[in-house]
Design a protein around this motif. Structure first.
Motif, PDB file in Angstrom:
ATOM      1  N   ILE A  26       0.902  -1.127  -0.173  1.00 34.15           N
ATOM      2  CA  ILE A  26      -0.045   0.104   0.072  1.00 34.15           C
ATOM      3  C   ILE A  26       0.933   1.153  -0.038  1.00 34.15           C
ATOM      4  O   ILE A  26       1.838   1.395   0.847  1.00 34.15           O
ATOM      5  N   VAL A  27       0.662   2.026  -0.694  1.00 34.59           N
ATOM      6  CA  VAL A  27       1.654   3.225  -1.281  1.00 34.59           C
ATOM      7  C   VAL A  27       1.071   4.548  -0.967  1.00 34.59           C
ATOM      8  O   VAL A  27      -0.133   4.671  -1.279  1.00 34.59           O
ATOM      9  N   ASN A  28       1.806   5.398  -0.855  1.00 38.04           N
ATOM     10  CA  ASN A  28       1.349   6.952  -0.829  1.00 38.04           C
ATOM     11  C   ASN A  28       1.428   7.580  -2.300  1.00 38.04           C
ATOM     12  O   ASN A  28       1.804   6.873  -3.228  1.00 38.04           O
ATOM     13  N   GLY A  29       1.157   9.010  -2.398  1.00 35.50           N
ATOM     14  CA  GLY A  29       1.298   9.467  -3.879  1.00 35.50           C
ATOM     15  C   GLY A  29       2.768   9.516  -4.241  1.00 35.50           C
ATOM     16  O   GLY A  29       2.910   9.763  -5.533  1.00 35.50           O
ATOM     17  N   GLN A  30       3.659   9.528  -3.406  1.00 33.49           N
ATOM     18  CA  GLN A  30       4.903   9.530  -3.994  1.00 33.49           C
ATOM     19  C   GLN A  30       5.562   8.095  -4.031  1.00 33.49           C
ATOM     20  O   GLN A  30       6.934   7.755  -4.403  1.00 33.49           O
ATOM     21  N   LYS A  73       6.862  -1.321   8.394  1.00 34.28           N
ATOM     22  CA  LYS A  73       5.893  -0.703   7.962  1.00 34.28           C
ATOM     23  C   LYS A  73       4.463  -1.347   8.720  1.00 34.28           C
ATOM     24  O   LYS A  73       4.447  -2.169   9.547  1.00 34.28           O
ATOM     25  N   LEU A  74       3.319  -0.843   8.381  1.00 34.09           N
ATOM     26  CA  LEU A  74       1.986  -1.238   8.856  1.00 34.09           C
ATOM     27  C   LEU A  74       1.790  -2.486   8.209  1.00 34.09           C
ATOM     28  O   LEU A  74       1.949  -3.042   7.165  1.00 34.09           O
ATOM     29  N   ILE A  75       1.002  -3.400   9.055  1.00 32.30           N
ATOM     30  CA  ILE A  75       0.518  -4.742   8.541  1.00 32.30           C
ATOM     31  C   ILE A  75      -0.868  -4.579   8.647  1.00 32.30           C
ATOM     32  O   ILE A  75      -1.722  -4.304   9.460  1.00 32.30           O
ATOM     33  N   PHE A  76      -1.441  -4.762   7.221  1.00 32.40           N
ATOM     34  CA  PHE A  76      -2.969  -4.761   6.982  1.00 32.40           C
ATOM     35  C   PHE A  76      -3.443  -6.062   6.893  1.00 32.40           C
ATOM     36  O   PHE A  76      -2.964  -7.012   6.092  1.00 32.40           O
ATOM     37  N   GLU A 176      -8.156   8.074   6.467  1.00 30.63           N
ATOM     38  CA  GLU A 176      -7.430   8.130   5.391  1.00 30.63           C
ATOM     39  C   GLU A 176      -8.024   7.186   4.254  1.00 30.63           C
ATOM     40  O   GLU A 176      -8.446   6.148   4.584  1.00 30.63           O
ATOM     41  N   LEU A 177      -8.099   7.714   3.042  1.00 39.26           N
ATOM     42  CA  LEU A 177      -8.673   6.969   1.968  1.00 39.26           C
ATOM     43  C   LEU A 177      -7.751   5.930   1.238  1.00 39.26           C
ATOM     44  O   LEU A 177      -6.746   6.458   0.938  1.00 39.26           O
ATOM     45  N   ILE A 178      -8.101   4.792   0.780  1.00 36.82           N
ATOM     46  CA  ILE A 178      -7.219   3.793   0.214  1.00 36.82           C
ATOM     47  C   ILE A 178      -8.064   3.542  -1.083  1.00 36.82           C
ATOM     48  O   ILE A 178      -8.825   2.827  -1.032  1.00 36.82           O
ATOM     49  N   ALA A 179      -7.357   3.873  -2.255  1.00 37.19           N
ATOM     50  CA  ALA A 179      -7.978   3.468  -3.366  1.00 37.19           C
ATOM     51  C   ALA A 179      -7.438   1.974  -3.868  1.00 37.19           C
ATOM     52  O   ALA A 179      -6.126   1.739  -3.835  1.00 37.19           O
ATOM     53  N   GLU A 180      -8.285   0.844  -3.737  1.00 38.73           N
ATOM     54  CA  GLU A 180      -7.584  -0.370  -3.920  1.00 38.73           C
ATOM     55  C   GLU A 180      -8.206  -1.023  -5.366  1.00 38.73           C
ATOM     56  O   GLU A 180      -8.865  -0.393  -6.000  1.00 38.73           O
ATOM     57  N   LYS A 181      -7.445  -1.978  -5.696  1.00 37.92           N
ATOM     58  CA  LYS A 181      -7.719  -2.623  -7.160  1.00 37.92           C
ATOM     59  C   LYS A 181      -7.487  -1.524  -8.321  1.00 37.92           C
ATOM     60  O   LYS A 181      -8.061  -1.360  -9.185  1.00 37.92           O
ATOM     61  N   VAL A 182      -6.515  -0.867  -7.779  1.00 33.91           N
ATOM     62  CA  VAL A 182      -5.974   0.245  -9.084  1.00 33.91           C
ATOM     63  C   VAL A 182      -5.038  -0.468  -9.994  1.00 33.91           C
ATOM     64  O   VAL A 182      -3.954  -1.005  -9.798  1.00 33.91           O
ATOM     65  N   GLU A 183      -5.704  -0.363 -11.436  1.00 33.13           N
ATOM     66  CA  GLU A 183      -5.004  -1.479 -12.163  1.00 33.13           C
ATOM     67  C   GLU A 183      -4.577  -0.622 -13.281  1.00 33.13           C
ATOM     68  O   GLU A 183      -3.703  -1.030 -14.565  1.00 33.13           O
ATOM     69  N   THR A 184      -4.843   0.714 -13.538  1.00 30.11           N
ATOM     70  CA  THR A 184      -4.568   1.324 -14.593  1.00 30.11           C
ATOM     71  C   THR A 184      -3.864   2.906 -14.292  1.00 30.11           C
ATOM     72  O   THR A 184      -4.322   3.384 -13.168  1.00 30.11           O
ATOM     73  N   PHE A 199      -2.833   4.080  -2.101  1.00 26.83           N
ATOM     74  CA  PHE A 199      -3.127   3.313  -3.219  1.00 26.83           C
ATOM     75  C   PHE A 199      -2.680   1.880  -3.054  1.00 26.83           C
ATOM     76  O   PHE A 199      -1.822   1.457  -2.487  1.00 26.83           O
ATOM     77  N   GLN A 200      -3.447   1.089  -3.659  1.00 25.35           N
ATOM     78  CA  GLN A 200      -2.922  -0.421  -3.705  1.00 25.35           C
ATOM     79  C   GLN A 200      -3.672  -1.068  -4.780  1.00 25.35           C
ATOM     80  O   GLN A 200      -4.931  -0.852  -5.338  1.00 25.35           O
ATOM     81  N   GLY A 201      -2.917  -1.930  -5.552  1.00 28.57           N
ATOM     82  CA  GLY A 201      -3.421  -2.579  -6.959  1.00 28.57           C
ATOM     83  C   GLY A 201      -2.266  -3.047  -7.691  1.00 28.57           C
ATOM     84  O   GLY A 201      -1.052  -2.741  -7.476  1.00 28.57           O
ATOM     85  N   TYR A 202      -2.595  -3.727  -8.711  1.00 21.98           N
ATOM     86  CA  TYR A 202      -1.838  -4.346  -9.939  1.00 21.98           C
ATOM     87  C   TYR A 202      -0.823  -2.993 -10.437  1.00 21.98           C
ATOM     88  O   TYR A 202       0.086  -3.331 -10.895  1.00 21.98           O
ATOM     89  N   TRP A 203      -1.438  -1.936 -10.346  1.00 21.96           N
ATOM     90  CA  TRP A 203      -0.694  -0.817 -11.147  1.00 21.96           C
ATOM     91  C   TRP A 203       0.629  -0.522 -10.394  1.00 21.96           C
ATOM     92  O   TRP A 203       1.746   0.021 -10.999  1.00 21.96           O
TER      93      TRP A 203
END
Length: 419
Positions: A26-30, A73-76, A176-184, A199-203
Motif C-alpha cells: 500500500i503506497v502513498n502518492g510518492q 511498515k504497517l501490517i494490514f 485516510e482513503l485507500i483506493a484499492e484494485k488500482v490497475e491502470t 493506493f493499492q493494486g496491480y498498477w
C-alpha cells in the motif's frame, strides 16, 4: 536483521516446514510503501476461513522474520467479526497492525450496535481499523468515527460513485482513503485528482510470495517450558530450555523481534526475550505451540479441538468468573487432550506438568466450575443436548452466550493448528 543466537544443543530435534505468505504493498502518492496487506498462500489453507487472516499475523511474525515480510511498515490484515476478541491479538503491538473489518451484509442497526463495543475496545487498545466503502452508509454511522482507513474498491465502484464517497468521507470522517484494485494509470490519475492519497493494486505491485521457514520444536521441550513458567522459575532456568531446542528458540526470537511485537531495538539474547515477553504471554504462546506440534503423528484435529476448548472456556469464564479463573479455564481446555497429544493417560500427562489444583480437579474429575466448563465444552462438540442444558444451567449461562462464544472460539482456532 542479524540472526538470533544459535542454540547450543539438540538442534536436530526440530523439524522444518515451509509456509507461503503473500504481501501486497500500500503506497502513498510518492509511491513510498506505508504498509503491506498479508495473504496466506500455503497449500494447506483452502481459501479464506474465519480468523485465518488474523492469525496469519501471528504466524507470519513468529516464523517469517521482520525484514522479509513487512520491515517497519504497517501490517494490514483481513479479519472476521468472530475472531476480533481473540487472545492472539494480545501478542501484537497494536500500533503496527491495521485490522480490516468486514461489513455485516444486510446490516441491521442492532447488529451494528452489538459489534460496536468490541471495535471500540480494539481502537482504544491502539489497533488501527480499516473498513470498506460500506462504512459510509447510514446503517454504519456508529462505526464511522472509528475508521482510520476506508478502502474504495475501484473494481466495483463507478467513477461517479467514487467521487460522491470521497466527498462524503471528507466531510464526515477523519479516515485516510485507500483506493484499492488500482490497475491502470487512468484510475490512479482519477482518484488522486479527487484527493485520495493512498493506493493499492496491480498498477503498483502484484502480491509477492515470501517463503516462511518454520522450525517445529519438540513436545518435551514445550512441556518443560510450560512447567517452568507455571512455577515462575528463574530467567536462567527458562533460558536453559530455550538453548536446548532450536525450534523453540527460533520461534521465540522471531516473534520477539518482529515488527508486530513493537520492540524499538533488536533482542539478541534469550534472557532479554524472556524478560520482555513476560511469563503470562510466554505461557500462552507455549501452550498454543504445544497444540500445533506434530511429533508423534497426532492428527491436527486434536490440537485444534484443544485450542477451541481453551478459547471457548476462557470466553465463558470471563462472563461469570474472575480474570484469574478465566486464565485457568484456558489452561484447562487447552490441556484437556494432553492424553491424546502425548500418548499417555491423563493422570500421567498431568504428572509432567505443573497446573493449579482447580485445573487438575477439572481435568481428572470434571469437578468445580472449571469441570463444569469443560463438560459444557465437550457437550458443544458432541451435540449432547441434555449435558449441554445441565452444564449451562449450573453455570447460569444462556444458550446465546454459549453459542456466540463457541463461534468465536472456532474462528480463533481455525488457523492456529495449520501453522
Amino acid at each position: 536483521m542479524s540472526q538470533a543466537p544459535a542454540p547450543t544443543a539438540a538442534a536436530g530435534s526440530a523439524q522444518s516446514a515451509i509456509s507461503m505468505i503473500a504481501r501486497q504493498a500500500i503506497v502513498n502518492g510518492q509511491h513510498v510503501v506505508i504498509g503491506y496487506e498479508l495473504f496466506n498462500r500455503s497449500r494447506s489453507v483452502s481459501g479464506h476461513t474465519a480468523a485465518s487472516d488474523v492469525i496469519l499475523v501471528f504466524t507470519a511474525l513468529s516464523h517469517a522474520g521482520t525484514e522479509e515480510l513487512v520491515g517497519k511498515k504497517l501490517i494490514f490484515v483481513n479479519c472476521t467479526h468472530e475472531s476480533l476478541a481473540g487472545g492472539h491479538l494480545e501478542l501484537l503491538d497494536p500500533d503496527k497492525v491495521v485490522l480490516e473489518i468486514p461489513p455485516l451484509g444486510h446490516a441491521a442497526k442492532d447488529e451494528v450496535a452489538a459489534r460496536l463495543p468490541i471495535l471500540t475496545g480494539l481502537r482504544e487498545r491502539g489497533f488501527h481499523l480499516a473498513f470498506n466503502h460500506t462504512v459510509l452508509e447510514s446503517a454504519y454511522a456508529a462505526w464511522l468515527p472509528l475508521a482510520d482507513y476506508i478502502k474504495l474498491d475501484l473494481s466495483v465502484l463507478a467513477p461517479d460513485q467514487v467521487a460522491v464517497l470521497i466527498s462524503y468521507a471528507g466531510r464526515h470522517s477523519r479516515a485516510e482513503l485507500i483506493a484499492e484494485k488500482v490497475e491502470t494509470a487512468q484510475q490512479y490519475d482519477m482518484v488522486s485528482t479527487m484527493g485520495v492519497q493512498l493506493f493499492q493494486g496491480y498498477w503498483f505491485a502484484r502480491p509477492a510470495l515470501v517463503q516462511a521457514k518454520l522450525l517445529s520444536p519438540g513436545q518435551a521441550s514445550i512441556v518443560q517450558l510450560i512447567n517452568l513458567v507455571r512455577q515462575q522459575a528463574s530467567t536462567d532456568a527458562i533460558e536453559e530450555v530455550l538453548k536446548k531446542d532450536a525450534g523453540l528458540a527460533f520461534n521465540l526470537m522471531r516473534l520477539i523481534n518482529s515488527a508486530g511485537f513493537g520492540m524499538t531495538r533488536e533482542i539478541t539474547s534469550f534472557r532479554q526475550a524472556v524478560m520482555l515477553m513476560g511469563l503470562k504471554k510466554l505461557f500462552r504462546w507455549a501452550a498454543l505451540l504445544l497444540t500445533a506440534s506434530r511429533t508423534g503423528g497426532v492428527p491436527s484435529s486434536v490440537g485444534q479441538t484443544a485450542v477451541v476448548r481453551g478459547r471457548l472456556m476462557e470466553l465463558l469464564a470471563a462472563e461469570c468468573m474472575s480474570p484469574e479463573e478465566a486464565d485457568q479455564a484456558f489452561v484447562t481446555g487447552i490441556f484437556s487432550l494432553l492424553d491424546v497429544m502425548l500418548g499417555m493417560p491423563i493422570e500421567s500427562a498431568l504428572g509432567l506438568l505443573s497446573v493449579p489444583e482447580p485445573v487438575a480437579a477439572a481435568l481428572l474429575h470434571h469437578t468445580g466450575p472449571l469441570g463444569e466448563l469443560l463438560t459444557l465444552a465437550q457437550a458443544c462438540e458432541s451435540s449432547n443436548d441434555a449435558l449441554f442444558d445441565r452444564a449451562a444451567a449450573s453455570l447460569q449461562l444462556s444458550s446465546q452466550q454459549i453459542n456466540m462464544a463457541h463461534l468465536q472460539a472456532l474462528a480463533w482456532a481455525d488457523h492456529v493448528t495449520e501453522t
